[in-house]
Design an enzyme around this catalytic site. Structure first.
Site, short mmCIF file in Angstrom:
data_model
loop_
_atom_site.label_atom_id
_atom_site.label_comp_id
_atom_site.label_asym_id
_atom_site.label_seq_id
_atom_site.Cartn_x
_atom_site.Cartn_y
_atom_site.Cartn_z
N LYS A 199 0.97 -1.29 0.05
CA LYS A 199 -0.01 -0.23 -0.13
C LYS A 199 0.93 1.23 -0.04
O LYS A 199 0.74 2.06 -0.89
CB LYS A 199 -0.87 -0.02 1.39
CG LYS A 199 -1.89 1.26 1.34
CD LYS A 199 -2.71 1.37 2.56
CE LYS A 199 -1.92 1.86 3.65
NZ LYS A 199 -2.79 2.12 4.78
N ASP A 247 3.19 -0.19 12.37
CA ASP A 247 2.17 -0.77 11.76
C ASP A 247 2.11 -2.62 12.15
O ASP A 247 1.02 -3.16 11.72
CB ASP A 247 1.81 -0.97 10.03
CG ASP A 247 1.15 0.58 9.68
OD1 ASP A 247 0.55 1.31 10.67
OD2 ASP A 247 1.47 1.13 8.68
#
Length: 451
Positions: A20, A317
């Site tokens: 992403k 993350d």
């Protein structure tokens, strides 16, 4: 929807989607370029689709229909313009933080908004940065009632002669101004007092250098300089696999009696989340990274142990996946420098402590740490460990894609006759479309039980 997970054994090969972080950077730069760019292996997630829609609003043309898994972007180049309407970033903080600085180089007013989750994410640091650079920025009335959150508006252009002094604890808006510098006549200077998420700044630097931009980042990441203007030319590039997505089949295999191969592994070092391999190997995880073949071979069913201290600031993350597997590691795992993890789609430190505690895990939450007191399901002699008491139940995901996938993977490692149900599981599509279907190809056995 709700997803049900229970004990299983994984086997076979799996490929995770493209990154992403890389896909959104590629789309933004392609929109700024002159000519037609081709982006191979893009991530067709909600965040990336929101980015594709947004760059259309500012003058780019985007074709997502190619059968060769390639997105085609005809850049706006010198004709990049402010949108006629506000930009809705959906759930994408990256899109908001990247595109806003780029558009702040133009004269005129622009408004950014997003979904309910985005409208709870603090943007005070971004508003302050815009104002320091000479734009007039302010937050607008917020439907959630939270201060200094989207929607917000600004009026540019920013002034390249001004310097930014900021903490830099969030990297995304710094990356956005690095890209914005290509449209300014001079060198943009940024001073970061306490930089975090630094691998993502390196990623942005590598992307900019690949399209002919001169960037300089000091060794301590406290000084960032980018020279402009640069007339970016169209490019053809492939998006590497997403290390943030790799984390989920990786922990699932380690927590279960499984052996899998994860393909198309990015060995460039441009994604900070690849540190998860080193972290887990310290606990005894059987992970073989073949950088020539770009594969990870993961063998589970083994006792993991060790008292680990993990500074998570460079790869925040990964906190959800690592918090889950820490419950299966004999010993105490301490995550430090976790402040940034509280400013994502939700407060992931509070959320993971809350939900894992429901399942029998023992965690402590500090202002800037998360402590997990874990137990391996196995004793040193290979027998079942009576102190391992993780059980099933129903958990909240807070509509956070990484919480969805990490908790779902935990369900695969439960004891016999235990079951875990994850609510709002469709939110995995933010970064890993068809996650459950892909995992089921290697035996996960996820079942959709409620729309």
């Amino acid at each position: 929807m709700k997803i049900s997970a229970q004990k299983t054994k994984l086997s076979g090969n799996i490929t995770v989607p493209g990154s992403k972080s890389h896909t959104i950077r590629a789309l933004i730069l392609a929109s700024m370029a002159e000519g037609t760019s081709h982006i191979a292996n893009p991530l067709p997630s909600n965040d990336c689709l929101s980015t594709a829609a947004a760059i259309k609003q500012v003058g780019a043309k985007v074709d997502l229909t190619s059968k060769e898994n390639t997105w085609i972007v005809e850049g706006a180049g010198k004709n990049l313009h402010l949108p006629e309407d506000k930009i809705d970033v959906g759930n994408s903080g990256s899109l908001m933080y990247f595109l806003c600085p780029v558009l702040s180089t133009l004269s005129g007013e622009c408004t950014f908004t997003g979904d309910e989750s985005i409208c709870t994410r603090p943007v005070g640091h971004l508003i302050d940065a815009l104002n320091q650079f000479g734009a007039k920025a302010e937050c607008l009335p917020n439907p959630t009632g939270k201060p200094l959150c989207p929607p917000f508006k600004f009026c540019g252009p920013i002034d390249v002669s001004k310097e930014l002094n900021t903490d830099g604890k969030l990297s995304q808006y710094i990356s956005g101004f690095m890209m914005a510098a290509t449209k300014l006549n001079g060198t943009l200077h940024m001073n970061l007092a306490t930089p975090k998420e630094t691998p993502y700044l390196t990623m942005t630097k590598l992307w900019l250098e690949s399209v002919g931009v001169n960037c300089r980042i000091s060794d301590d990441f406290k000084t960032v300089e980018v020279d402009g203007p640069v007339n970016i030319k169209a490019f053809d590039k492939a998006v590497p696999s997403d290390w943030e997505g790799v984390a989920f089949p990786l922990i699932a295999a380690l927590m279960t009696d499984s052996k899998i191969v994860i393909n198309n592994i990015d060995g460039s070092g441009s994604q900070g989340d690849d540190k998860i391999v080193e972290v887990l190997q310290k606990a005894g995880a059987d992970i073989v990274w073949d950088k020539k073949d770009c594969t990870l071979t993961v063998t589970g069913g083994k006792r993991l142990s060790g008292n680990l201290t993990i500074n998570i600031s460079d790869f925040p993350d990964a906190i959800c996946a690592l918090a889950v597997i820490a419950c299966f590691i004999e010993g105490t795992t301490t995550f430090t420098d976790v402040e940034i993890c509280r400013k994502k789609e939700t407060d992931r430190i509070w959320a993971m402590r809350t939900e894992l505690s429901k399942l029998g895990a023992v965690l402590e939450e500090g202002d800037d740490c998360l402590i997990v007191h874990g137990h391996s399901p196995l004793l040193e002699n290979g027998q079942a460990n009576p102190e391992f008491v993780i059980h099933g139940g129903e958990v909240e995901s807070y509509k956070d894609h990484r919480i969805v996938m990490s908790l779902a993977c935990l369900g695969l490692a439960l004891k016999d006759n235990e079951k875990l149900i994850v609510k709002d599981a469709e939110w995995c599509s933010v970064t890993f479309p068809h996650f459950f279907e892909v995992m089921n190809t290697i035996g996960a056995g996820f079942i959709e039980i409620e729309k």
